[in-house]
Scaffold this motif. Structure first.
Motif, short mmCIF file in Angstrom:
data_model
loop_
_atom_site.label_atom_id
_atom_site.label_comp_id
_atom_site.label_asym_id
_atom_site.label_seq_id
_atom_site.Cartn_x
_atom_site.Cartn_y
_atom_site.Cartn_z
N LYS A 66 -11.01 -107.86 92.72
CA LYS A 66 -10.10 -108.77 92.06
C LYS A 66 -8.72 -108.83 92.35
O LYS A 66 -8.11 -107.58 92.58
N ARG A 67 -7.72 -109.93 92.22
CA ARG A 67 -6.51 -109.78 92.53
C ARG A 67 -5.82 -109.73 91.51
O ARG A 67 -5.86 -110.09 90.34
N PHE A 68 -4.62 -108.47 91.33
CA PHE A 68 -3.66 -108.43 90.33
C PHE A 68 -2.24 -108.42 90.97
O PHE A 68 -2.33 -108.35 92.14
N VAL A 69 -1.46 -108.90 90.15
CA VAL A 69 -0.03 -109.03 90.47
C VAL A 69 0.67 -107.91 89.58
O VAL A 69 0.76 -107.93 88.55
N ILE A 70 1.41 -107.03 90.53
CA ILE A 70 1.89 -105.75 89.69
C ILE A 70 3.52 -105.96 90.16
O ILE A 70 3.79 -106.26 91.43
N CYS B 264 -10.63 -98.79 94.28
CA CYS B 264 -10.74 -98.22 93.10
C CYS B 264 -11.43 -99.09 92.29
O CYS B 264 -11.58 -100.34 92.48
N SER B 265 -12.23 -98.39 91.26
CA SER B 265 -12.77 -99.27 90.16
C SER B 265 -11.70 -100.09 89.52
O SER B 265 -10.44 -99.57 89.56
N GLU B 266 -12.08 -101.28 89.06
CA GLU B 266 -11.01 -102.24 88.26
C GLU B 266 -10.55 -101.57 86.98
O GLU B 266 -9.63 -101.61 86.66
N GLN B 267 -11.57 -100.79 86.38
CA GLN B 267 -11.08 -100.07 84.97
C GLN B 267 -10.11 -99.06 85.42
O GLN B 267 -9.15 -98.90 84.64
N TYR B 268 -10.34 -98.17 86.38
CA TYR B 268 -9.35 -97.26 86.61
C TYR B 268 -8.04 -97.65 87.17
O TYR B 268 -6.82 -97.24 86.70
N PHE B 269 -7.97 -99.04 87.70
CA PHE B 269 -6.63 -99.62 88.32
C PHE B 269 -5.98 -100.07 86.84
O PHE B 269 -4.85 -99.79 86.65
N ILE B 270 -6.61 -100.51 86.08
CA ILE B 270 -6.03 -101.39 84.75
C ILE B 270 -5.63 -100.03 84.02
O ILE B 270 -4.36 -99.95 83.41
N SER B 271 -6.26 -98.99 83.95
CA SER B 271 -5.85 -97.59 83.06
C SER B 271 -4.65 -97.19 83.66
O SER B 271 -3.62 -96.83 83.07
N LEU B 272 -4.60 -97.08 85.17
CA LEU B 272 -3.45 -96.50 85.71
C LEU B 272 -2.08 -97.62 85.51
O LEU B 272 -1.10 -96.72 85.15
#
Length: 100
Positions: free
Chosen positions: A47-51, A85-93
């Motif tokens: 999934k694509r995220f913009v940070i 990494c998992s999407e969940q971990y990335f969102i948490s981080l």
């Protein structure tokens, strides 16, 4: 002669689909605000995220970058930075980084 024309028409359609997909990807990659970076995250489906680029300097995020380097080197299959990494971990981080 008729077979060659059908083959040519098929090749033309395939080329148009490929080019339109590349154009869509290029347009999607231009939707990144200044001071941000697009990152692909996930194991399997990505999934694509913009940070914000400021996240890149954080020690926790540096660990993720090292993991990405070990897995992909500098050849990222999605064409952008890919984090395995998992999407969940990335969102948490990123939520943690957003609070600090």
């Amino acid at each position: 002669m008729g077979i060659q024309l059908m083959g040519l028409a098929h090749a033309k359609q395939k080329l148009q689909r490929t080019l339109s997909a590349k154009i869509r990807m290029a347009l999607a990659s231009t939707n990144v605000p200044k001071g941000h970076i697009a990152i692909y995250v996930g194991e399997g489906y990505r999934k694509r995220f913009v940070i914000p680029i400021t996240y890149l300097n954080h020690p926790l995020f540096q660990d993720l970058l090292n993991l990405a380097e070990e897995e992909f080197g500098f050849d990222h299959p999605m064409g952008g930075l890919t984090i395995p990494c998992s999407e969940q971990y990335f969102i948490s981080l990123t939520s943690t980084l957003n609070c600090s």
